[in-house]
Design an enzyme around this catalytic site. Structure first.
Site, PDB file in Angstrom:
ATOM      1  N   HIS A 227       0.864  -1.197   0.000  1.00  0.00           N
ATOM      2  CA  HIS A 227       0.000   0.000   0.000  1.00  0.00           C
ATOM      3  C   HIS A 227       0.896   1.242   0.000  1.00  0.00           C
ATOM      4  O   HIS A 227       1.707   1.399  -0.909  1.00  0.00           O
ATOM      5  CB  HIS A 227      -0.943  -0.079   1.214  1.00  0.00           C
ATOM      6  CG  HIS A 227      -2.004   0.980   1.293  1.00  0.00           C
ATOM      7  ND1 HIS A 227      -2.368   1.780   0.253  1.00  0.00           N
ATOM      8  CD2 HIS A 227      -2.805   1.341   2.336  1.00  0.00           C
ATOM      9  CE1 HIS A 227      -3.338   2.596   0.635  1.00  0.00           C
ATOM     10  NE2 HIS A 227      -3.622   2.358   1.904  1.00  0.00           N
ATOM     11  N   HIS A 267      -2.297  -2.386  -9.627  1.00  0.00           N
ATOM     12  CA  HIS A 267      -3.288  -1.767  -8.740  1.00  0.00           C
ATOM     13  C   HIS A 267      -4.514  -2.659  -8.675  1.00  0.00           C
ATOM     14  O   HIS A 267      -4.865  -3.313  -9.657  1.00  0.00           O
ATOM     15  CB  HIS A 267      -3.689  -0.381  -9.272  1.00  0.00           C
ATOM     16  CG  HIS A 267      -4.339   0.484  -8.238  1.00  0.00           C
ATOM     17  ND1 HIS A 267      -5.675   0.399  -7.939  1.00  0.00           N
ATOM     18  CD2 HIS A 267      -3.824   1.425  -7.421  1.00  0.00           C
ATOM     19  CE1 HIS A 267      -5.959   1.274  -6.991  1.00  0.00           C
ATOM     20  NE2 HIS A 267      -4.861   1.910  -6.653  1.00  0.00           N
ATOM     21  N   ASP A 318       2.443   5.561  -6.566  1.00  0.00           N
ATOM     22  CA  ASP A 318       3.711   5.512  -5.828  1.00  0.00           C
ATOM     23  C   ASP A 318       4.942   5.555  -6.713  1.00  0.00           C
ATOM     24  O   ASP A 318       6.043   5.779  -6.222  1.00  0.00           O
ATOM     25  CB  ASP A 318       3.744   4.239  -4.963  1.00  0.00           C
ATOM     26  CG  ASP A 318       2.756   4.338  -3.818  1.00  0.00           C
ATOM     27  OD1 ASP A 318       1.912   3.454  -3.679  1.00  0.00           O
ATOM     28  OD2 ASP A 318       2.820   5.359  -3.087  1.00  0.00           O
TER      29      ASP A 318
HETATM   30  C1  SDX Z   1      -1.458   2.198  -3.327  1.00  0.00           C
HETATM   31  O1  SDX Z   1      -6.103   0.697  -3.286  1.00  0.00           O
HETATM   32  C2  SDX Z   1      -5.690   1.907  -3.485  1.00  0.00           C
HETATM   33  O2  SDX Z   1      -6.402   2.782  -3.949  1.00  0.00           O
HETATM   34  C3  SDX Z   1      -4.242   2.142  -3.045  1.00  0.00           C
HETATM   35  C4  SDX Z   1      -3.641   3.473  -3.477  1.00  0.00           C
HETATM   36  C5  SDX Z   1      -4.278   4.668  -2.763  1.00  0.00           C
HETATM   37  O3  SDX Z   1      -4.242   5.781  -3.325  1.00  0.00           O
HETATM   38  O4  SDX Z   1      -4.720   4.465  -1.599  1.00  0.00           O
HETATM   39  O5  SDX Z   1      -3.779   3.619  -4.889  1.00  0.00           O
HETATM   40  C6  SDX Z   1      -2.145   3.502  -3.118  1.00  0.00           C
HETATM   41  O6  SDX Z   1      -1.380   1.419  -2.424  1.00  0.00           O
HETATM   42  C7  SDX Z   1      -0.962   1.855  -4.704  1.00  0.00           C
HETATM   43  C8  SDX Z   1      -0.350   0.438  -4.772  1.00  0.00           C
HETATM   44  C9  SDX Z   1       1.051   0.490  -4.183  1.00  0.00           C
HETATM   45  N1  SDX Z   1       1.604  -0.908  -4.105  1.00  0.00           N
HETATM   46  C10 SDX Z   1       2.552  -1.320  -4.936  1.00  0.00           C
HETATM   47  O7  SDX Z   1       3.013  -0.658  -5.853  1.00  0.00           O
HETATM   48  C11 SDX Z   1       3.055  -2.720  -4.629  1.00  0.00           C
HETATM   49  C12 SDX Z   1       3.231  -3.505  -5.921  1.00  0.00           C
HETATM   50  N2  SDX Z   1       1.897  -3.796  -6.474  1.00  0.00           N
HETATM   51  C13 SDX Z   1       1.312  -5.038  -6.194  1.00  0.00           C
HETATM   52  O8  SDX Z   1       1.766  -5.802  -5.150  1.00  0.00           O
HETATM   53  C14 SDX Z   1      -0.137  -5.191  -6.599  1.00  0.00           C
HETATM   54  O9  SDX Z   1      -0.261  -4.673  -7.862  1.00  0.00           O
HETATM   55  C15 SDX Z   1      -1.198  -4.604  -5.684  1.00  0.00           C
HETATM   56  C16 SDX Z   1      -1.031  -5.092  -4.306  1.00  0.00           C
HETATM   57  C17 SDX Z   1      -1.133  -3.115  -5.721  1.00  0.00           C
HETATM   58  C18 SDX Z   1      -2.555  -5.058  -6.212  1.00  0.00           C
HETATM   59  O10 SDX Z   1      -2.510  -6.410  -6.221  1.00  0.00           O
HETATM   60  P1  SDX Z   1      -3.781  -7.349  -6.462  1.00  0.00           P
HETATM   61  O11 SDX Z   1      -4.948  -6.595  -6.984  1.00  0.00           O
HETATM   62  O12 SDX Z   1      -3.968  -8.172  -5.237  1.00  0.00           O
HETATM   63  O13 SDX Z   1      -3.275  -8.207  -7.668  1.00  0.00           O
HETATM   64  P2  SDX Z   1      -2.435  -9.519  -7.518  1.00  0.00           P
HETATM   65  O14 SDX Z   1      -1.404  -9.376  -6.442  1.00  0.00           O
HETATM   66  O15 SDX Z   1      -3.380 -10.658  -7.425  1.00  0.00           O
HETATM   67  O16 SDX Z   1      -1.638  -9.562  -8.916  1.00  0.00           O
HETATM   68  C19 SDX Z   1      -2.300  -9.979 -10.106  1.00  0.00           C
HETATM   69  C20 SDX Z   1      -1.197 -10.480 -11.026  1.00  0.00           C
HETATM   70  C21 SDX Z   1      -0.283 -11.492 -10.342  1.00  0.00           C
HETATM   71  O17 SDX Z   1       0.219 -12.327 -11.358  1.00  0.00           O
HETATM   72  P3  SDX Z   1      -0.020 -13.920 -11.233  1.00  0.00           P
HETATM   73  O18 SDX Z   1       0.628 -14.300  -9.920  1.00  0.00           O
HETATM   74  O19 SDX Z   1      -1.549 -14.086 -11.218  1.00  0.00           O
HETATM   75  O20 SDX Z   1       0.668 -14.472 -12.435  1.00  0.00           O
HETATM   76  O21 SDX Z   1      -0.330  -9.393 -11.404  1.00  0.00           O
HETATM   77  C22 SDX Z   1       0.982  -9.641 -10.885  1.00  0.00           C
HETATM   78  C23 SDX Z   1       0.843 -10.672  -9.803  1.00  0.00           C
HETATM   79  O22 SDX Z   1       2.046 -11.437  -9.711  1.00  0.00           O
HETATM   80  N3  SDX Z   1       1.433  -8.362 -10.309  1.00  0.00           N
HETATM   81  C24 SDX Z   1       2.697  -7.963 -10.284  1.00  0.00           C
HETATM   82  C25 SDX Z   1       2.661  -6.712  -9.672  1.00  0.00           C
HETATM   83  N4  SDX Z   1       1.405  -6.411  -9.337  1.00  0.00           N
HETATM   84  C26 SDX Z   1       0.655  -7.450  -9.730  1.00  0.00           C
HETATM   85  N5  SDX Z   1       3.846  -8.544 -10.748  1.00  0.00           N
HETATM   86  C27 SDX Z   1       4.977  -7.827 -10.574  1.00  0.00           C
HETATM   87  N6  SDX Z   1       5.027  -6.602  -9.981  1.00  0.00           N
HETATM   88  C28 SDX Z   1       3.891  -6.028  -9.526  1.00  0.00           C
HETATM   89  N7  SDX Z   1       3.949  -4.834  -8.965  1.00  0.00           N
END
Ligand code: SDX
Length: 377
Positions: A227, A267, A318
């Site tokens: 997050h 996201h 971010d």
């Molecule tokens: C914020 O919710 C909000 O509104 C939050 C926010 C706000 O203003 O409050 O926007 C602020 O928190 C932004 C997000 C910051 N976090 C990150 O940047 C961390 C990296 N991102 C991820 O961990 C991920 O994208 C999430 C946690 C943000 C969202 O994840 P989800 O919706 O749970 O999706 P998921 O983890 O199930 O991923 C789906 C697929 C997966 O692939 P498979 O395993 O199915 O093959 O996408 C891949 C993931 O591996 N994936 C990534 C990735 N994000 C998703 N692969 C590599 N790097 C990434 N960053």
């Protein structure tokens, strides 16, 4: 799926796609990459408003009149002074403490010295929203000055929230461009619907607990790298890429083969470019040009292009905030507290909305443990 309670339920891991409540504060279109606060587009607000005007909009539902804006600005200045204990907390805090752990503790400390901390009236809760918005920047700047052995810098009544934070952090008044860009950063980070930290705050508020408890919980949620903690990890990643001497695209591809999460990408809601990232990208380039140093911006663009090619993933809020904050001279481990310094307005707006039409937030869990066991005693 019917639960043991017998009524129809929706099951979704991580509550993905579940509508938990109705809100008039913010809407996100994840397919089109659109974000509105109270009906205004984020692009319009970022271009034409100040952070203080957006704070009022989030709390009150309308942009402030000239008088309301002036009164809010005076109130924010008047609420900046911290209780003496907060200063003692800075003195007692070890230098290597995580700034988000300090902020979590600092907010709980402020509650002890707020005579209306447990006053549940909407008037008192609005005053506490303004108080926390005024005091968090002062708390964070003071924490950073103290841990660096520097004298505290007193807030300047003639500087708005964003400019005053940069002034208190570095002891010099920032330039016009830096003031404007950082004020816009606070607008972009102010609100985002039912993200993990805002939802945490509303769950706490829905028990009829208090503002400080709700915000302490929200800070705890924001601290996580999935997050708000991602922005700090983005800068650490860019520094790692720089030290490696590798081409950024090569570095990213290597990490992806190791199944690593690349911070600042992906996201839960946006399945296209986060509109805030687009604005932050432009500001990162503008700052890079103004400072004559494109290093972090150019590296960020290469990372962005590689992630889109290799994973079809786009930057979130971010990603480019990391290069913007670094260029503004904000220490990397203060990036997430800066996120909180803006999001306090959204968090408190959601608490006020929760209390205006409250219902305890209590979902169910599907039990998958053993049944029918006896102790045989
Ligand atoms: C914020 O919710 C909000 O509104 C939050 C926010 C706000 O203003 O409050 O926007 C602020 O928190 C932004 C997000 C910051 N976090 C990150 O940047 C961390 C990296 N991102 C991820 O961990 C991920 O994208 C999430 C946690 C943000 C969202 O994840 P989800 O919706 O749970 O999706 P998921 O983890 O199930 O991923 C789906 C697929 C997966 O692939 P498979 O395993 O199915 O093959 O996408 C891949 C993931 O591996 N994936 C990534 C990735 N994000 C998703 N692969 C590599 N790097 C990434 N960053």
């Amino acid at each position: 799926m019917a639960s043991s309670a017998g009524n129809k339920t929706t099951e979704s891991k991580g509550l993905e796609g579940v509508i938990a409540l109705h809100t008039g504060i913010c809407d996100i279109d994840g397919q089109k990459g659109k974000l509105i606060y109270r009906g205004y587009s984020i692009e319009d607000l970022a271009k034409n408003c100040t952070f203080e005007e957006v704070a009022w909009l989030l709390w009150q539902g309308e942009l402030p009149t000239a008088d309301e804006k002036h009164h809010l600005e005076r109130q924010l200045v008047g609420e900046r002074p911290l209780p003496p204990m907060a200063r003692e907390l800075m003195e007692m805090t070890p230098e290597d403490v995580d700034p988000m752990a300090f902020l979590r503790t600092g907010i709980s400390t402020l509650a002890l010295f707020d005579s209306e901390a447990d006053d549940p009236s909407s008037e008192a809760n609005f005053r506490k929203s303004i108080r926390l918005t005024a005091q968090i920047p002062v708390l964070l700047a003071g924490f950073d000055r103290r841990r660096n052995g520097q004298p505290l810098v007193r807030p300047r009544p003639d500087l708005a929230t964003a400019a005053n934070f940069l002034y208190m952090l570095r002891g010099e008044v920032p330039g016009e461009e830096a003031m404007r860009i950082f004020d816009t950063c606070l607008i972009l980070h102010a609100e985002h619907g039912l993200n993990a930290s805002t939802f945490t705050g509303r769950v706490i508020g829905a028990t009829l607990s208090d503002v400080y408890s709700g915000i302490s919980g929200a800070v705890g949620a924001l601290k996580g790298p999935l997050h708000g903690g991602a922005n700090r990890k983005v800068m650490e990643m860019l520094a790692d890429i720089d030290r490696s001497g590798l081409d950024p695209a090569e570095w990213i591809r290597q990490r992806l083969t190791e199944k690593a999460r690349i911070m600042g990408f992906g996201h839960r809601v946006y399945k296209t470019l986060d509109p805030r990232a687009a604005i932050l990208r432009d500001m990162s380039e503008a700052l890079a040009e103004e400072r004559g140093n494109r290093k972090w911006f150019d590296m960020s663009v290469k990372v962005m292009q590689t992630m889109e090619q290799e994973k079809g993933l786009y930057p979130n809020v971010d990603f480019f905030s990391a290069s913007v904050y670094t260029t503004l001279g904000i220490p990397t481990d203060l990036f997430t507290p800066v996120f909180a310094m803006a999001r306090i307005t959204g968090w408190t707006a959601h608490l006020l909305e929760q209390w205006a039409d409250n219902r305890l937030i209590r979902p169910r869990a599907a039990y998958n443990g053993p049944q029918g066991r006896t102790t045989k005693r």
